[in-house]
Design a protein around this motif. Structure first.
Motif, mmCIF file in Angstrom:
data_model
loop_
_atom_site.group_PDB
_atom_site.id
_atom_site.type_symbol
_atom_site.label_atom_id
_atom_site.label_comp_id
_atom_site.label_asym_id
_atom_site.label_seq_id
_atom_site.Cartn_x
_atom_site.Cartn_y
_atom_site.Cartn_z
ATOM 1 N N THR A 46 0.807 -1.216 0.000
ATOM 2 C CA THR A 46 0.000 0.000 0.000
ATOM 3 C C THR A 46 0.845 1.273 0.000
ATOM 4 O O THR A 46 0.330 2.347 -0.272
ATOM 5 C CB THR A 46 -0.922 0.037 1.230
ATOM 6 O OG1 THR A 46 -0.142 -0.086 2.416
ATOM 7 C CG2 THR A 46 -1.914 -1.122 1.180
ATOM 8 N N VAL A 47 2.126 1.159 0.273
ATOM 9 C CA VAL A 47 2.967 2.352 0.296
ATOM 10 C C VAL A 47 3.650 2.489 -1.060
ATOM 11 O O VAL A 47 4.670 1.855 -1.345
ATOM 12 C CB VAL A 47 4.027 2.270 1.420
ATOM 13 C CG1 VAL A 47 4.886 3.526 1.421
ATOM 14 C CG2 VAL A 47 3.353 2.108 2.774
ATOM 15 N N LYS A 48 3.109 3.319 -1.918
ATOM 16 C CA LYS A 48 3.603 3.441 -3.282
ATOM 17 C C LYS A 48 5.007 4.027 -3.333
ATOM 18 O O LYS A 48 5.795 3.715 -4.218
ATOM 19 C CB LYS A 48 2.642 4.299 -4.108
ATOM 20 C CG LYS A 48 1.285 3.647 -4.327
ATOM 21 C CD LYS A 48 0.403 4.505 -5.220
ATOM 22 C CE LYS A 48 -0.938 3.815 -5.465
ATOM 23 N NZ LYS A 48 -1.828 4.630 -6.334
ATOM 24 N N GLN A 49 5.339 4.896 -2.372
ATOM 25 C CA GLN A 49 6.659 5.513 -2.390
ATOM 26 C C GLN A 49 7.743 4.470 -2.179
ATOM 27 O O GLN A 49 8.801 4.524 -2.806
ATOM 28 C CB GLN A 49 6.761 6.590 -1.313
ATOM 29 C CG GLN A 49 8.069 7.384 -1.358
ATOM 30 C CD GLN A 49 8.272 8.074 -2.688
ATOM 31 O OE1 GLN A 49 7.383 8.770 -3.183
ATOM 32 N NE2 GLN A 49 9.439 7.882 -3.297
ATOM 33 N N VAL A 50 7.501 3.500 -1.293
ATOM 34 C CA VAL A 50 8.474 2.425 -1.081
ATOM 35 C C VAL A 50 8.707 1.667 -2.371
ATOM 36 O O VAL A 50 9.835 1.366 -2.749
ATOM 37 C CB VAL A 50 7.989 1.464 0.029
ATOM 38 C CG1 VAL A 50 8.908 0.247 0.121
ATOM 39 C CG2 VAL A 50 7.944 2.181 1.365
ATOM 40 N N MET A 51 7.638 1.339 -3.089
ATOM 41 C CA MET A 51 7.745 0.618 -4.344
ATOM 42 C C MET A 51 8.552 1.406 -5.365
ATOM 43 O O MET A 51 9.403 0.850 -6.062
ATOM 44 C CB MET A 51 6.351 0.315 -4.882
ATOM 45 C CG MET A 51 5.520 -0.592 -3.976
ATOM 46 S SD MET A 51 3.800 -0.725 -4.496
ATOM 47 C CE MET A 51 3.986 -1.558 -6.078
ATOM 48 N N ALA A 52 8.312 2.703 -5.448
ATOM 49 C CA ALA A 52 9.036 3.543 -6.402
ATOM 50 C C ALA A 52 10.516 3.620 -6.044
ATOM 51 O O ALA A 52 11.377 3.569 -6.935
ATOM 52 C CB ALA A 52 8.418 4.941 -6.446
ATOM 53 N N ASP A 53 10.816 3.737 -4.760
ATOM 54 C CA ASP A 53 12.205 3.818 -4.333
ATOM 55 C C ASP A 53 12.946 2.528 -4.662
ATOM 56 O O ASP A 53 14.088 2.559 -5.142
ATOM 57 C CB ASP A 53 12.285 4.080 -2.830
ATOM 58 C CG ASP A 53 11.779 5.470 -2.456
ATOM 59 O OD1 ASP A 53 11.657 6.306 -3.368
ATOM 60 O OD2 ASP A 53 11.510 5.704 -1.267
ATOM 61 N N VAL A 54 12.326 1.389 -4.406
ATOM 62 C CA VAL A 54 12.964 0.104 -4.694
ATOM 63 C C VAL A 54 13.198 -0.055 -6.183
ATOM 64 O O VAL A 54 14.271 -0.475 -6.623
ATOM 65 C CB VAL A 54 12.115 -1.064 -4.137
ATOM 66 C CG1 VAL A 54 12.623 -2.401 -4.682
ATOM 67 C CG2 VAL A 54 12.161 -1.071 -2.618
ATOM 68 N N ASP A 55 12.213 0.291 -6.999
ATOM 69 C CA ASP A 55 12.367 0.158 -8.445
ATOM 70 C C ASP A 55 13.508 1.025 -8.963
ATOM 71 O O ASP A 55 14.271 0.616 -9.841
ATOM 72 C CB ASP A 55 11.069 0.540 -9.158
ATOM 73 C CG ASP A 55 10.002 -0.543 -9.022
ATOM 74 O OD1 ASP A 55 10.363 -1.653 -8.581
ATOM 75 O OD2 ASP A 55 8.835 -0.282 -9.352
ATOM 76 N N THR A 56 13.628 2.233 -8.407
ATOM 77 C CA THR A 56 14.725 3.117 -8.819
ATOM 78 C C THR A 56 16.074 2.508 -8.469
ATOM 79 O O THR A 56 17.011 2.506 -9.281
ATOM 80 C CB THR A 56 14.587 4.497 -8.134
ATOM 81 O OG1 THR A 56 13.374 5.108 -8.558
ATOM 82 C CG2 THR A 56 15.758 5.403 -8.511
ATOM 83 N N LEU A 57 16.199 1.966 -7.257
ATOM 84 C CA LEU A 57 17.449 1.350 -6.835
ATOM 85 C C LEU A 57 17.749 0.090 -7.643
ATOM 86 O O LEU A 57 18.909 -0.203 -7.946
ATOM 87 C CB LEU A 57 17.395 1.023 -5.349
ATOM 88 C CG LEU A 57 17.531 2.210 -4.401
ATOM 89 C CD1 LEU A 57 17.203 1.801 -2.967
ATOM 90 C CD2 LEU A 57 18.940 2.788 -4.461
ATOM 91 N N VAL A 58 16.716 -0.674 -7.994
ATOM 92 C CA VAL A 58 16.925 -1.871 -8.817
ATOM 93 C C VAL A 58 17.524 -1.483 -10.160
ATOM 94 O O VAL A 58 18.483 -2.109 -10.636
ATOM 95 C CB VAL A 58 15.602 -2.643 -9.021
ATOM 96 C CG1 VAL A 58 15.781 -3.732 -10.091
ATOM 97 C CG2 VAL A 58 15.144 -3.285 -7.717
ATOM 98 N N MET A 59 16.967 -0.467 -10.793
ATOM 99 C CA MET A 59 17.492 -0.017 -12.087
ATOM 100 C C MET A 59 18.930 0.466 -11.946
ATOM 101 O O MET A 59 19.792 0.144 -12.786
ATOM 102 C CB MET A 59 16.617 1.100 -12.655
ATOM 103 C CG MET A 59 15.278 0.617 -13.180
ATOM 104 S SD MET A 59 15.447 -0.525 -14.576
ATOM 105 C CE MET A 59 16.215 0.559 -15.792
ATOM 106 N N ASP A 60 19.218 1.228 -10.887
ATOM 107 C CA ASP A 60 20.591 1.692 -10.663
ATOM 108 C C ASP A 60 21.529 0.505 -10.496
ATOM 109 O O ASP A 60 22.644 0.487 -11.040
ATOM 110 C CB ASP A 60 20.657 2.579 -9.415
ATOM 111 C CG ASP A 60 19.981 3.923 -9.615
ATOM 112 O OD1 ASP A 60 19.726 4.286 -10.776
ATOM 113 O OD2 ASP A 60 19.699 4.599 -8.607
ATOM 114 N N GLY A 61 21.101 -0.495 -9.719
ATOM 115 C CA GLY A 61 21.935 -1.664 -9.478
ATOM 116 C C GLY A 61 22.189 -2.465 -10.734
ATOM 117 O O GLY A 61 23.315 -2.912 -10.985
#
Length: 246
Positions: free
Chosen positions: A69-84
């Motif tokens: 339910t916390v969309k910001q957490v999902m967005a942060d993880v996706d950004t870090l995944v792409m960076d990684g």
């Protein structure tokens, strides 16, 4: 039940989903999507986000619901995944084709060791109380930088805005003379950021030596370090008036 970091499964599923999407889109910079590269990406992300531990079924259900339910957490993880993925695709580790093990795993089950918890915490601006990004944190013991469990953990490490100034360390176990020894270890965190006064935070951790049962090395628990606050250069840090230790 056992102690579980719910972020591991959450991050793993996002890493797999994004790798599959990039493969289907045939992006030119994706050079490999093997299991080792995926695990390196998972570690890259997990080292940059606060853990979310639970020991009960109710805790698992509650935390998983919270994550969805916390969309910001999902967005942060996706950004870090792409960076990684970009970082790992551009610079694979030397033992890229080898099985994923650490030196400590090779000796597990043979000798007694002092196994340390995962140390985690967060850094904030002392004037605004907002999380601080681009801060550099290092952890030391006996006057030397502590060696990490394996190359996926960084020391020093950086904080990020997306992960609310969070950081974590997994210190390599120290060999003991025998099983069942009790010893206090003193660690020191050094935190620096551009435009801020550097701070040092000292804390003690009591550890009992043991022989690891079963394969692999995994900390039994985590230790949340108290929140750390940095103040702009030239401004008095109220925390300096008191001894900083626990």
């Amino acid at each position: 039940m056992k102690v579980t970091n719910l972020m591991e499964d959450y991050v793993r599923s996002h890493v797999d989903d994004i790798y599959e999407r990039l493969k289907s889109e045939k992006v030119s910079w994706l050079t490999c999507d093997c299991e080792n590269c995926r695990m390196d990406t998972e570690c890259y992300v997990l080292n940059r986000i606060p853990p979310k531990y639970t020991v009960s079924g109710r805790g698992v259900n509650h935390a998983q619901s919270e994550l969805e339910t916390v969309k910001q957490v999902m967005a942060d993880v996706d950004t870090l995944v792409m960076d990684g993925i970009r970082l790992i695709s551009g610079s694979k580790r030397p033992n890229h084709d080898a099985s994923y093990t650490s030196d400590a795993e090779i000796v597990s089950g043979k000798y007694p060791y002092f196994f340390f918890p995962i140390f985690s915490g967060a850094v904030y601006d002392g004037t605004t109380f907002e999380s601080l990004s681009n801060a550099e944190i290092s952890i030391s013991c006996k006057g030397k930088l502590s060696k990490m469990l394996d190359s996926t953990w960084q020391n020093p490490c950086k904080t990020f805005k997306a992960t609310e100034g969070g950081y974590s360390f997994c210190v390599e176990p120290e060999k003991a003379k025998k099983e069942g020894l009790s010893k206090d270890f003193t660690f020191e965190l050094t935190v620096e950021a551009s435009g801020y006064e550097r701070i040092n935070y000292v804390f003690n951790v009591p550890v009992v030596s043991k022989i690891l049962k079963g394969p692999g090395v995994r900390p039994d628990y985590s230790l949340k370090v108290q929140d750390l606050f940095l103040f702009p250069l030239g401004m008095e840090n109220p925390m300096d008036r008191y001894p900083i230790s626990n």
